[in-house]
Scaffold this motif. Structure first.
Motif, mmCIF file in Angstrom:
data_model
loop_
_atom_site.group_PDB
_atom_site.id
_atom_site.type_symbol
_atom_site.label_atom_id
_atom_site.label_comp_id
_atom_site.label_asym_id
_atom_site.label_seq_id
_atom_site.Cartn_x
_atom_site.Cartn_y
_atom_site.Cartn_z
ATOM 1 N N PRO A 123 0.814 -1.212 0.000
ATOM 2 C CA PRO A 123 0.000 0.000 0.000
ATOM 3 C C PRO A 123 0.850 1.267 0.000
ATOM 4 C CG PRO A 123 -0.716 -1.511 1.712
ATOM 5 C CD PRO A 123 0.561 -2.049 1.174
ATOM 6 N N LYS A 124 0.216 2.374 -0.347
ATOM 7 C CA LYS A 124 0.976 3.624 -0.397
ATOM 8 C C LYS A 124 1.459 4.012 1.006
ATOM 9 C CE LYS A 124 -3.231 6.345 -0.514
ATOM 10 N NZ LYS A 124 -4.098 7.240 -1.245
ATOM 11 N N GLY A 125 2.641 4.527 1.035
ATOM 12 C CA GLY A 125 3.209 4.976 2.304
ATOM 13 C C GLY A 125 3.700 3.854 3.204
ATOM 14 N N ASP B 80 11.112 -0.007 13.640
ATOM 15 C CA ASP B 80 11.865 0.766 14.617
ATOM 16 C C ASP B 80 10.905 1.308 15.676
ATOM 17 O OD1 ASP B 80 11.145 3.663 13.225
ATOM 18 O OD2 ASP B 80 11.630 2.107 11.763
ATOM 19 N N GLY C 258 6.379 2.212 2.934
ATOM 20 C CA GLY C 258 7.836 2.293 3.145
ATOM 21 C C GLY C 258 8.675 1.636 2.063
ATOM 22 N N LYS C 259 8.087 1.413 0.895
ATOM 23 C CA LYS C 259 8.802 0.722 -0.193
ATOM 24 C C LYS C 259 10.016 1.507 -0.680
ATOM 25 C CE LYS C 259 4.968 0.611 -2.626
ATOM 26 N NZ LYS C 259 4.088 1.200 -1.604
ATOM 27 N N GLY D 136 4.138 2.169 -7.090
ATOM 28 C CA GLY D 136 3.513 2.976 -6.045
ATOM 29 C C GLY D 136 2.186 2.378 -5.609
ATOM 30 N N GLY D 137 1.879 2.499 -4.319
ATOM 31 C CA GLY D 137 0.626 1.967 -3.792
ATOM 32 C C GLY D 137 -0.585 2.572 -4.478
ATOM 33 N N PRO E 112 14.463 0.346 7.543
ATOM 34 C CA PRO E 112 15.565 1.021 6.872
ATOM 35 C C PRO E 112 16.278 2.000 7.814
ATOM 36 C CG PRO E 112 13.557 1.174 5.584
ATOM 37 C CD PRO E 112 13.176 0.614 6.910
ATOM 38 N N LEU E 113 15.576 2.461 8.828
ATOM 39 C CA LEU E 113 16.179 3.432 9.738
ATOM 40 C C LEU E 113 17.258 2.807 10.615
ATOM 41 C CD1 LEU E 113 13.968 5.287 8.740
ATOM 42 C CD2 LEU E 113 13.464 5.891 11.097
ATOM 43 N N PRO F 72 10.849 10.702 1.512
ATOM 44 C CA PRO F 72 10.603 10.352 0.118
ATOM 45 C C PRO F 72 9.285 10.940 -0.356
ATOM 46 C CG PRO F 72 10.044 8.524 1.544
ATOM 47 C CD PRO F 72 10.604 9.585 2.425
ATOM 48 N N VAL F 73 9.168 11.132 -1.649
ATOM 49 C CA VAL F 73 7.865 11.546 -2.186
ATOM 50 C C VAL F 73 7.112 10.276 -2.592
ATOM 51 C CG1 VAL F 73 8.550 13.826 -2.992
ATOM 52 C CG2 VAL F 73 8.878 11.867 -4.493
ATOM 53 N N PRO F 74 5.779 10.312 -2.521
ATOM 54 C CA PRO F 74 5.021 9.135 -2.956
ATOM 55 C C PRO F 74 5.401 8.783 -4.392
ATOM 56 C CG PRO F 74 3.568 10.737 -1.913
ATOM 57 C CD PRO F 74 4.912 11.402 -2.057
ATOM 58 N N PHE G 59 14.908 11.544 6.346
ATOM 59 C CA PHE G 59 14.662 11.147 4.952
ATOM 60 C C PHE G 59 13.177 11.291 4.637
ATOM 61 C CE2 PHE G 59 13.759 7.718 1.810
ATOM 62 C CZ PHE G 59 14.504 8.232 0.763
HETATM 63 N N1 LIG Z 1 9.683 5.339 11.298
HETATM 64 C C1 LIG Z 1 9.843 4.889 10.067
HETATM 65 N N2 LIG Z 1 9.304 5.575 9.046
HETATM 66 C C2 LIG Z 1 9.479 5.104 7.788
HETATM 67 C C3 LIG Z 1 10.203 3.909 7.536
HETATM 68 N N3 LIG Z 1 10.178 3.663 6.195
HETATM 69 C C4 LIG Z 1 9.477 4.671 5.636
HETATM 70 N N4 LIG Z 1 9.045 5.552 6.576
HETATM 71 C C5 LIG Z 1 8.235 6.771 6.336
HETATM 72 O O1 LIG Z 1 7.005 6.400 5.732
HETATM 73 C C6 LIG Z 1 6.601 7.349 4.748
HETATM 74 C C7 LIG Z 1 6.338 6.673 3.420
HETATM 75 O O2 LIG Z 1 7.526 6.080 2.944
HETATM 76 P P1 LIG Z 1 7.766 5.675 1.405
HETATM 77 O O3 LIG Z 1 9.058 4.929 1.384
HETATM 78 O O4 LIG Z 1 7.614 6.826 0.503
HETATM 79 O O5 LIG Z 1 6.545 4.691 1.153
HETATM 80 P P2 LIG Z 1 6.118 3.985 -0.231
HETATM 81 O O6 LIG Z 1 5.652 2.618 0.139
HETATM 82 O O7 LIG Z 1 7.229 4.079 -1.214
HETATM 83 O O8 LIG Z 1 4.871 4.834 -0.712
HETATM 84 P P3 LIG Z 1 4.247 4.959 -2.200
HETATM 85 O O9 LIG Z 1 5.375 5.159 -3.135
HETATM 86 O O10 LIG Z 1 3.310 6.130 -2.130
HETATM 87 O O11 LIG Z 1 3.476 3.690 -2.490
HETATM 88 C C8 LIG Z 1 7.739 8.373 4.681
HETATM 89 O O12 LIG Z 1 7.369 9.482 5.448
HETATM 90 C C9 LIG Z 1 8.913 7.653 5.297
HETATM 91 O O13 LIG Z 1 9.848 8.525 5.882
HETATM 92 C C10 LIG Z 1 10.761 3.208 8.660
HETATM 93 O O14 LIG Z 1 11.395 2.158 8.556
HETATM 94 N N5 LIG Z 1 10.547 3.749 9.890
#
Ligand SMILES: Nc1nc2c(ncn2[C@@H]2O[C@H](COP(=O)(O)OP(=O)(O)OP(=O)(O)O)[C@@H](O)[C@H]2O)c(=O)[nH]1
Ligand SMILES: [Mg+2]
Length: 180
Positions: free
Chosen positions: A15-17, A126, A19-20, A68-69, A160-161, A39-41, A37
């Protein structure tokens, strides 16, 4: 720009957001994957070239396609020739989990992915999110999936953090046949 017909054997979905993008960047050993960090969607798809050492210690590269989600209704256009699926679920977002589960079941039932290997990544493990792990697995019906499916996903907890799970994810993808 990637060629539309190029077959990429590893997909990163979820799904979107969830963390991919953050996870893929970390797999690439990108600097600066930390609290700052942002990232943009992902609009459409991203391709990531990942370098790793094979079992003979030789440097190899493979590409992973993140979709993307937001594009979930179009995932089915990218399933031909896929050998591995990295399915990323956000453990901190329990509201999203039932939707994530439905999308996962659809993929697991997809005939073109019958022989594909799945890894279910519980992302953002995390800090405070870790306590949600069991609820997340319950909502995904993970135990039932594991018992009933021939191609049940491998489970991976990652962040990833902190770097948790990154080596295991590399090991999962790196025995993929690359190229022709
Ligand atoms: N605390 C925490 N936040 C994270 C982690 N991975 C991603 N995020 C946060 O989650 C949000 C979405 O991360 P993305 O990596 O853009 O997610 P995505 O799955 O690629 O989203 P889409 O491309 O829209 O499908 C961002 O604000 C990131 O900083 C993690 O391991 N820990
Ligand atoms: Mg993304």
């Amino acid at each position: 720009m990637e060629e539309p017909e190029k077959k990429i054997p590893v997909l990163c979905l979820g799904p979107k957001g969830s963390g991919k993008t953050t996870l893929m960047k970390k797999l690439q050993n990108a600097e600066g994957i930390d609290d700052t960090f942002s990232p943009v969607p992902t609009i459409g798809t991203n391709l990531y070239d990942i370098y790793y050492l094979n079992k003979h210690g030789k440097k190899q590269m493979l590409s992973i396609r993140e979709i993307g989600g937001e594009m979930a209704p179009l995932w089915h256009n990218y399933l031909d020739g896929v050998e591995k699926v990295i399915y990323v679920v956000d453990t901190s977002n329990l509201c999203q989990i039932s939707a994530a589960a439905v999308l996962l079941y659809t993929l697991l039932a997809e005939p073109r992915l019958k022989n594909a290997k799945f890894i279910l990544v519980l992302s953002k493990m995390d800090a405070a999110y870790r306590q949600m792990r069991n609820e997340a697995l319950l909502m995904l019906q993970f135990t039932r999936l594991s018992a009933e499916l021939g191609n049940a996903p491998t489970l991976l907890e990652a962040s990833p953090l902190t770097g948790e799970g990154i080596d295991k994810l590399k090991a999962f993808i790196s025995d993929t046949k690359i190229g022709k």
